[in-house]
Design a protein around this motif. Structure first.
Motif, PDB file in Angstrom:
ATOM      1  N   LEU A   1       0.814  -1.216   0.000  1.00 19.13           N
ATOM      2  CA  LEU A   1       0.000   0.000   0.000  1.00 19.13           C
ATOM      3  C   LEU A   1       0.849   1.269   0.000  1.00 19.13           C
ATOM      4  N   HIS A   2       2.136   1.131   0.307  1.00 15.72           N
ATOM      5  CA  HIS A   2       3.046   2.274   0.261  1.00 15.72           C
ATOM      6  C   HIS A   2       3.723   2.410  -1.101  1.00 15.72           C
ATOM      7  N   HIS A   3       3.475   1.479  -2.003  1.00 16.50           N
ATOM      8  CA  HIS A   3       4.076   1.592  -3.332  1.00 16.50           C
ATOM      9  C   HIS A   3       3.481   2.799  -4.058  1.00 16.50           C
TER      10      HIS A   3
ATOM     11  N   VAL B   1       0.015   2.879  -5.927  1.00 14.95           N
ATOM     12  CA  VAL B   1      -1.290   2.796  -5.254  1.00 14.95           C
ATOM     13  C   VAL B   1      -1.404   3.738  -4.060  1.00 14.95           C
ATOM     14  N   TYR B   2      -0.267   4.200  -3.549  1.00 15.81           N
ATOM     15  CA  TYR B   2      -0.270   4.967  -2.292  1.00 15.81           C
ATOM     16  C   TYR B   2      -1.208   6.170  -2.337  1.00 15.81           C
TER      17      TYR B   2
ATOM     18  N   GLN C   1      -4.490   8.899   2.594  1.00 18.04           N
ATOM     19  CA  GLN C   1      -5.440   9.524   3.519  1.00 18.04           C
ATOM     20  C   GLN C   1      -5.049   9.274   4.968  1.00 18.04           C
ATOM     21  N   HIS C   2      -4.569   8.070   5.236  1.00 18.15           N
ATOM     22  CA  HIS C   2      -4.201   7.725   6.606  1.00 18.15           C
ATOM     23  C   HIS C   2      -2.939   8.456   7.052  1.00 18.15           C
ATOM     24  N   HIS C   3      -2.024   8.721   6.119  1.00 16.09           N
ATOM     25  CA  HIS C   3      -0.742   9.331   6.471  1.00 16.09           C
ATOM     26  C   HIS C   3      -0.798  10.848   6.512  1.00 16.09           C
TER      27      HIS C   3
ATOM     28  N   PRO D   1     -11.753   3.301   2.778  1.00 17.04           N
ATOM     29  CA  PRO D   1     -12.393   2.017   3.115  1.00 17.04           C
ATOM     30  C   PRO D   1     -11.729   0.807   2.476  1.00 17.04           C
ATOM     31  N   LEU D   2     -11.306   0.933   1.222  1.00 12.02           N
ATOM     32  CA  LEU D   2     -10.654  -0.192   0.557  1.00 12.02           C
ATOM     33  C   LEU D   2      -9.305  -0.495   1.194  1.00 12.02           C
TER      34      LEU D   2
END
Length: 244
Positions: free
Chosen positions: A111-113, A116-117, A123-125, A140-141
């Motif tokens: 998810l950090h690539h 896709v990040y 949003q979380h970071h 959500p995904l």
């Protein structure tokens, strides 16, 4: 999840919610009940434990994103719960081992690539110094993908139903705890447990400490960082550098 559904049917849903003509084993009723129970249970865990753990200035933004994420995540989650109570999983009643931290580590790292990040995990970071309400404040995904190993595991390997429910609750509480800013971990476990101090560095420095519970896979994957706060460098030091 069938245990929870049975209890809810017995004491709440059958006597007070649904008409007597609607059978408890009806597919539509089960789906609606699971949606209700999943949303209410997850929201209570999220809001309750996060409020108990910490209150901070990012509250409104984190809470709005977290509550929205939980609502949309509940739909694919309920699909898996429904498959479970219909007997498609390997869950059993007669009294297993938690899903491997390795799967969560690599899911998080993917998810950090850069491809896709920005679409999911960014949003979380946004929250550089997170509070407990940031624990579920994500796309959500993104949230569902990180929870997917826990739901897929019992479809591949036998697991006791109570253990499955305990793990589901525990991972939500743990996720809140590593965002609560409480860096206290017994000293012998500092190098082993991926706690709040490690996870704050993950939010600050991005490429480190992807693990969920333990530091093992970060060490093997070359992404381990000893917590800055335990080296006398508080998170605010890094935030000041970002704003100057």
């Amino acid at each position: 999840m069938d245990h929870v559904l049975n209890i809810a049917d017995r004491y709440v849903l059958t006597p007070h919610v649904y008409p007597a003509s609607w059978p408890e084993d009806g597919a539509l009723r089960q789906v609606l009940s699971l949606l209700l129970l999943t949303n209410v249970g997850a929201e209570l865990l999220y809001v309750g434990f996060a409020t108990f753990s910490f209150y901070y200035r990012q509250l409104q933004r984190e809470l709005r994103l977290g509550v929205t994420a939980i609502f949309w995540m509940s739909f694919p989650t309920v699909a898996l719960f429904f498959a479970e109570i219909r007997g498609y999983s390997k869950l059993y009643d007669d009294i297993s081992e938690s899903p491997s931290d390795m799967v969560i580590y690599w899911m998080h790292r993917v998810l950090h690539h850069k491809s896709v990040y920005k679409y999911l995990h960014k949003q979380h970071h946004v929250f550089k110094i997170p509070t407990p309400f940031a624990s579920h404040a994500f796309h959500p995904l993104d949230g569902f993908l990180q929870s997917l190993p826990y739901h897929v595991y019992p479809f591949l390997f036998p697991l006791h139903k109570v253990v499955y429910l305990v793990l589901f609750v525990f991972v939500n509480v743990w996720t809140i705890s590593i965002h609560d800013g409480d860096f206290r971990i017994p000293w012998p476990l500092i190098e082993v447990i991926n706690g709040a101090a490690h996870h704050v560095d993950h939010h600050l420095y991005f490429y480190y400490n992807y693990g969920q519970y333990f530091t093992l896979w970060d060490r093997l994957g070359g992404s381990y960082r000893h917590p800055s706060v335990l080296r006398g460098q508080g998170p605010l030091d890094h935030v000041r550098k970002l704003t100057t």
